[in-house]
Design an enzyme around this catalytic site. Structure first.
Site, PDB file in Angstrom:
ATOM      1  N   GLU A 105      -5.135   2.182   6.063  1.00  0.00           N
ATOM      2  CA  GLU A 105      -4.157   1.640   7.019  1.00  0.00           C
ATOM      3  C   GLU A 105      -3.113   2.702   7.377  1.00  0.00           C
ATOM      4  O   GLU A 105      -2.707   2.819   8.535  1.00  0.00           O
ATOM      5  CB  GLU A 105      -3.510   0.382   6.430  1.00  0.00           C
ATOM      6  CG  GLU A 105      -4.455  -0.814   6.380  1.00  0.00           C
ATOM      7  CD  GLU A 105      -3.865  -1.991   5.657  1.00  0.00           C
ATOM      8  OE1 GLU A 105      -3.708  -3.048   6.297  1.00  0.00           O
ATOM      9  OE2 GLU A 105      -3.541  -1.857   4.457  1.00  0.00           O
ATOM     10  N   GLU A 125      -9.933  -5.052   0.452  1.00  0.00           N
ATOM     11  CA  GLU A 125      -8.997  -6.069  -0.037  1.00  0.00           C
ATOM     12  C   GLU A 125      -9.698  -7.398  -0.357  1.00  0.00           C
ATOM     13  O   GLU A 125      -9.315  -8.104  -1.292  1.00  0.00           O
ATOM     14  CB  GLU A 125      -7.902  -6.316   1.012  1.00  0.00           C
ATOM     15  CG  GLU A 125      -6.891  -5.183   1.157  1.00  0.00           C
ATOM     16  CD  GLU A 125      -7.338  -4.077   2.094  1.00  0.00           C
ATOM     17  OE1 GLU A 125      -6.507  -3.235   2.457  1.00  0.00           O
ATOM     18  OE2 GLU A 125      -8.537  -4.026   2.435  1.00  0.00           O
TER      19      GLU A 125
HETATM   20  N1  T1G Z   1      -4.126   0.459  -7.773  1.00  0.00           N
HETATM   21  C1  T1G Z   1      -3.875   0.710  -9.085  1.00  0.00           C
HETATM   22  N2  T1G Z   1      -4.758   1.335  -9.929  1.00  0.00           N
HETATM   23  C2  T1G Z   1      -5.923   1.714  -9.400  1.00  0.00           C
HETATM   24  C3  T1G Z   1      -6.258   1.482  -8.038  1.00  0.00           C
HETATM   25  C4  T1G Z   1      -5.297   0.830  -7.212  1.00  0.00           C
HETATM   26  N3  T1G Z   1      -5.510   0.596  -5.913  1.00  0.00           N
HETATM   27  N4  T1G Z   1      -7.501   1.969  -7.825  1.00  0.00           N
HETATM   28  C5  T1G Z   1      -7.918   2.492  -9.000  1.00  0.00           C
HETATM   29  N5  T1G Z   1      -6.983   2.340  -9.943  1.00  0.00           N
HETATM   30  C6  T1G Z   1      -7.051   2.808 -11.335  1.00  0.00           C
HETATM   31  C7  T1G Z   1      -8.118   2.071 -12.151  1.00  0.00           C
HETATM   32  O1  T1G Z   1      -7.595   0.902 -12.716  1.00  0.00           O
HETATM   33  C8  T1G Z   1      -8.476   3.110 -13.203  1.00  0.00           C
HETATM   34  O2  T1G Z   1      -7.467   3.078 -14.182  1.00  0.00           O
HETATM   35  C9  T1G Z   1      -8.352   4.426 -12.437  1.00  0.00           C
HETATM   36  O3  T1G Z   1      -7.512   4.142 -11.314  1.00  0.00           O
HETATM   37  C10 T1G Z   1      -9.661   4.950 -11.933  1.00  0.00           C
HETATM   38  O4  T1G Z   1     -10.315   3.924 -11.217  1.00  0.00           O
HETATM   39  C11 T1G Z   1      -1.757  -3.157   1.686  1.00  0.00           C
HETATM   40  C12 T1G Z   1      -3.284  -4.821  -0.001  1.00  0.00           C
HETATM   41  C13 T1G Z   1     -10.889   4.167  -5.777  1.00  0.00           C
HETATM   42  C14 T1G Z   1     -13.282   3.641  -5.587  1.00  0.00           C
HETATM   43  O5  T1G Z   1      -9.151  -2.054  -3.685  1.00  0.00           O
HETATM   44  O6  T1G Z   1     -12.224   0.701  -5.738  1.00  0.00           O
HETATM   45  O7  T1G Z   1      -4.384  -1.580  -0.356  1.00  0.00           O
HETATM   46  O8  T1G Z   1      -8.789   2.331 -16.125  1.00  0.00           O
HETATM   47  O9  T1G Z   1     -12.228   3.683 -12.798  1.00  0.00           O
HETATM   48  O10 T1G Z   1     -14.914   4.495 -10.370  1.00  0.00           O
HETATM   49  O11 T1G Z   1      -3.716  -3.731   2.752  1.00  0.00           O
HETATM   50  O12 T1G Z   1     -10.939   2.627  -8.279  1.00  0.00           O
HETATM   51  O13 T1G Z   1      -8.419   4.748 -15.748  1.00  0.00           O
HETATM   52  O14 T1G Z   1      -6.489   3.258 -16.427  1.00  0.00           O
HETATM   53  O15 T1G Z   1     -12.241   2.518 -10.573  1.00  0.00           O
HETATM   54  O16 T1G Z   1     -13.855   6.624  -9.487  1.00  0.00           O
HETATM   55  C15 T1G Z   1      -7.159  -1.639  -1.902  1.00  0.00           C
HETATM   56  C16 T1G Z   1      -9.543  -0.065  -5.684  1.00  0.00           C
HETATM   57  C17 T1G Z   1      -5.978  -2.108  -2.664  1.00  0.00           C
HETATM   58  C18 T1G Z   1      -9.468   0.229  -4.235  1.00  0.00           C
HETATM   59  C19 T1G Z   1     -12.386   4.883  -7.591  1.00  0.00           C
HETATM   60  N6  T1G Z   1      -7.846  -0.614  -2.641  1.00  0.00           N
HETATM   61  N7  T1G Z   1     -10.097   1.052  -6.436  1.00  0.00           N
HETATM   62  O17 T1G Z   1     -13.429   4.414  -8.384  1.00  0.00           O
HETATM   63  O18 T1G Z   1     -12.453   5.017 -10.693  1.00  0.00           O
HETATM   64  S1  T1G Z   1      -5.210  -3.449  -1.834  1.00  0.00           S
HETATM   65  C20 T1G Z   1      -8.813  -0.928  -3.500  1.00  0.00           C
HETATM   66  C21 T1G Z   1     -11.415   1.322  -6.399  1.00  0.00           C
HETATM   67  C22 T1G Z   1      -4.423  -2.736  -0.505  1.00  0.00           C
HETATM   68  C23 T1G Z   1      -3.227  -3.071   1.646  1.00  0.00           C
HETATM   69  C24 T1G Z   1      -3.869  -3.686   0.457  1.00  0.00           C
HETATM   70  C25 T1G Z   1     -11.880   2.440  -7.267  1.00  0.00           C
HETATM   71  C26 T1G Z   1     -12.078   3.775  -6.506  1.00  0.00           C
HETATM   72  P1  T1G Z   1      -7.819   3.369 -15.674  1.00  0.00           P
HETATM   73  P2  T1G Z   1     -11.886   3.691 -11.352  1.00  0.00           P
HETATM   74  P3  T1G Z   1     -13.756   5.190  -9.769  1.00  0.00           P
END
Ligand code: T1G
Length: 697
Positions: A105, A125
């Site tokens: 975004e 999301e």
């Molecule tokens: N927020 C906080 N922590 C996160 C995070 C996030 N968005 N994404 C990953 N982590 C942490 C995760 O818990 C782990 O921590 C470490 O990073 C590595 O992640 C306003 C509302 C990016 C594809 O949904 O899909 O934006 O266990 O093990 O396999 O509209 O992480 O090591 O302590 O998964 O390489 C939208 C979520 C949010 C993406 C990487 N974004 N993340 O995968 O590593 S909502 C998402 C993922 C939003 C807006 C809205 C995956 C990844 P720890 P990982 P990975």
């Protein structure tokens, strides 16, 4: 600048670098740092354009999920975007890795977007029970069109950079160093005095749907038809529709309000719980620091049956060469034919290209000679569930596998320690319990044997993640975690039939609760004879289902089980013969049948399982309640928007669960319904299972 956001200049170009490992999530400090850096660039007359990029493995992968549910702090992500968009200097997003959610975004708020090859962009999301909340529902359709926007927002799937280029979401695929390419791109934009396209001002891609509203509904319905009971998909569809109906500022305002409603929604809380629980489940708490497993460059699978074929596909799908071993050429041929058919079906559905299918099949080798495992780093045995057969195979694996190879068994309930004792290297033996169909189901129950070494465990977990599974490490006991809990549900299902319910009543209650299928229809799909043979071997009896099996009613495969099935159809039809059998059984057992409502059915089936799960935690067979939630959500169809059985139990309240269990114990005389010490203690203390672990989100 805040430590997480750096600003530097490259000639007349300002370069803003976000550095918030591991995934550059848009936490408050990052947002504040961005607004400050952008302000600096805006005010500095010598800066003619800005490049926004990130350090580490990925561009901003979204909002910081762990901040949701906490009081919002400004600047928000929207403040970052409304700082960028009106700027009179071009702002270029330079993306790599996975620009997701709020990250994409922010990029949509920029005037231009370039991406490194291999970048995967998305708005996931929906997988968190949310929808884009920083303009994604308004800017994305204006850039890629309604159809692609609905697909991205309602599936949450990632779009490869190449497709994003074709869709107009990305203006250029970087060649060489990303930042250098972006700075060069920025200099060209300045030199050529190119206009500053703002996604919010673009309407041309909305036109086809403005004139054909029915088409909008058709496209949206294709994605929401399987979203029964979920709140976010309907909300996202409504928001994207605002792009057609409302002025953008009004639409953006409503999007934010709707987004905040979803953040507070129990469904999203449950799905955020699973997001973090899935990542915690892959962490083995007592693994010595620095233990590294072996990298699995080549795998082998013993057995080309349904499970063996599916497991081989997991490796091929992850680009890992795999050899399938079978006892006979005929069995091998039929197993590989099934694999080929599976891939062909995916190609036919558009889920894979014919080229990709051929590439994956090329990674699947086969042999009837066990010696073909000699160069495999990991061997997974997936043969018939018979201890002596498995011990013979592990003795062979021990003889033929190279030193350091991991020897895994796909058994779903047999004693992994006894299998390991058939080798001279029990430390290399581990359970890797896949779920059918193995190439589809995400759960991987990793069974840690008494002798399994930390390195073997680390290898199994790492491979599990590499092949796209949700690994959960459990200890050895009969049925491990999932099947051990399932047994309690099956016993109670039988009791409900004898007390007054019919299969269709029970299945209706459980599908209404959110399971994709009820226990009896699921039994018919899996085949009732498998567990019947196991019970017979153990001298156990299940009144109703064993009678059905004695009548040859094994389920869908015999067109009759708890239900009857018409030729060529998988739709279950209630069967009078089954009803008569159940009613006769109640009479024979002197049970006066009564009406049992849906709420009682759900509690009778779930609470004993939850109680057994508490025992599993007491015994240390599972490390965290969240692990059990991950197991049931990804292996047994527990509705993700309820967060799994332990999260659900906390939502219901352990006091209520305890009291109902005590009733059930009295009613059924089954001592297993006596509340377990852990559950009773937590209920007494007014706590939940969540109190046993430190919550992340
Ligand atoms: N927020 C906080 N922590 C996160 C995070 C996030 N968005 N994404 C990953 N982590 C942490 C995760 O818990 C782990 O921590 C470490 O990073 C590595 O992640 C306003 C509302 C990016 C594809 O949904 O899909 O934006 O266990 O093990 O396999 O509209 O992480 O090591 O302590 O998964 O390489 C939208 C979520 C949010 C993406 C990487 N974004 N993340 O995968 O590593 S909502 C998402 C993922 C939003 C807006 C809205 C995956 C990844 P720890 P990982 P990975």
């Amino acid at each position: 600048m805040s430590g997480l956001v750096q600003f530097r200049r490259d000639g007349n170009i300002g370069v803003i670098v976000v550095d918030n490992p591991p995934v550059n999530a848009l936490k408050h400090e990052v947002r504040a740092g961005l607004v400050e850096a952008l302000g600096k660039a805006r005010e500095d007359a010598s800066i003619e354009a800005v490049v926004l990029t990130c350090a580490g493995r990925t561009f901003i992968a979204g909002a910081d999920i762990s901040e949701f549910g906490k009081p919002p702090r400004t600047p928000t992500t929207i403040d970052v975007i409304t700082t960028i968009e009106p700027m009179s200097k071009p702002v270029i997003a330079a993306m790599h890795g996975t620009p997701l959610g709020g990250g994409l975004e922010v990029a949509l708020g920029c005037h231009y977007r370039i991406a490194a090859p291999g970048t995967r962009l998305g708005l996931p999301e929906i997988k968190l029970g949310l929808m884009p909340g920083a303009g994604g529902t308004q800017r994305l359709p204006r850039v890629v069109g309604i159809e692609k926007a609905l697909a991205m927002i309602l599936t949450g799937d990632q779009m490869p950079a190449k497709d994003a280029r074709e869709a107009g979401l990305v203006d250029e695929i970087a060649d060489g160093d990303l930042t250098a390419s972006a700075v060069a791109f920025a200099k060209r934009v300045v030199a050529e005095k190119r206009p500053l396209p703002r996604a919010r001002d673009r309407d041309e891609k909305l036109a086809p749907f403005k004139s054909d509203r029915a088409k909008f509904d058709t496209v949206a319905a294709a994605y929401t038809k399987r979203a029964k009971g979920l709140h976010a998909p309907a909300a996202a569809v409504e928001a994207v529709r605002w792009a057609l109906d409302l002025p953008i500022d009004e639409a953006l305002k409503r999007e934010r309000e709707k987004f905040m409603e979803l953040v507070a929604d129990d469904q999203s809380k449950a799905q955020r719980h699973i997001f973090f629980a899935e990542r915690e489940a892959a962490k083995v708490q007592d693994l010595p620091a620095g233990v590294k497993g072996v990298e699995v460059k080549r795998a082998a699978v013993i057995g080309a049956g349904t499970m063996g074929g599916g497991i081989a596909m997991c490796f091929a799908n992850a680009g890992i060469p795999v050899t399938v071993i079978e006892a006979s050429a005929e069995a091998l041929r039929s197993g590989l034919d099934k694999v080929e058919k599976n891939y062909a079906a995916t190609v036919a559905r558009g889920g894979l290209s014919a080229v990709e299918k051929d590439q994956r099949l090329a990674l699947v080798a086969s042999s009837v000679d066990m010696a073909a495992i000699a160069d495999a780093d990991m061997i997974i045995e997936a043969v018939f569930e018979e201890m002596e057969l498995k011990r013979r195979i592990f003795a062979d694996l021990d003889r033929l596998a190279k030193p350091g190879a991991v020897l895994a068994t796909n058994t779903s309930y047999l004693d992994v320690n006894e299998i390991a004792r058939a080798t001279r290297r029990p430390e290399a033996v581990v359970g890797m319990h896949f779920f059918s169909p193995a190439n589809v189901m995400r759960l991987l129950e990793i069974v840690r044997g008494a002798a399994t070494s930390p390195a073997t465990l680390a290898t199994a977990v790492a491979v599990g993640r590499k092949i796209g599974k949700a690994p959960a490490v459990v200890g050895v006991c009969h049925g491990f975690v999932g099947n051990r809990m399932l047994r309690l549900r099956s016993v109670e299902g039988e009791r409900l039939l004898i007390e007054g319910a019919l299969p269709q009543d029970v299945d209706a209650a459980m599908t209404k609760f959110g399971f994709p299928m009820g226990p009896f229809a699921a039994g018919d799909l899996a085949g009732l004879d498998i567990s019947w043979r196991m019970r017979k071997a153990q001298g156990l009896r299940a009144e109703i289902v064993d009678q059905l099996c004695e009548l040859g009613r094994f389920g869908q495969k015999t067109s009759k089980g708890f239900y009857r099935y018409e030729a060529g159809s998988r739709s279950p039809h209630p069967d009078d013969e089954v009803e008569q059998l159940i009613v006769a059984t109640s009479q024979r057992l002197n049970v006066k049948r009564r009406t049992i409502d849906a709420d009682e059915i759900v509690e009778r089936l779930l609470f004993p399982m939850i109680n057994e799960a508490a025992r599993i935690l007491e015994e240390g067979i599972a490390a965290r309640p969240g692990d059990i939630d991950v197991i049931w959500v990804y292996g047994y169809g527990f509705p993700i928007w309820r967060g799994g059985p332990m999260f659900y139990a906390d939502a219901v309240g352990l006091g209520h669960v305890r009291d109902r269990l005590t009733d059930f114990a009295t009613r059924t005389g089954d001592a297993r319904h006596q509340p377990s010490p852990l559950l009773a203690r937590l209920a007494e203390e007014g706590k939940g299972f969540a109190s046993l672990t430190v919550a992340k989100g």
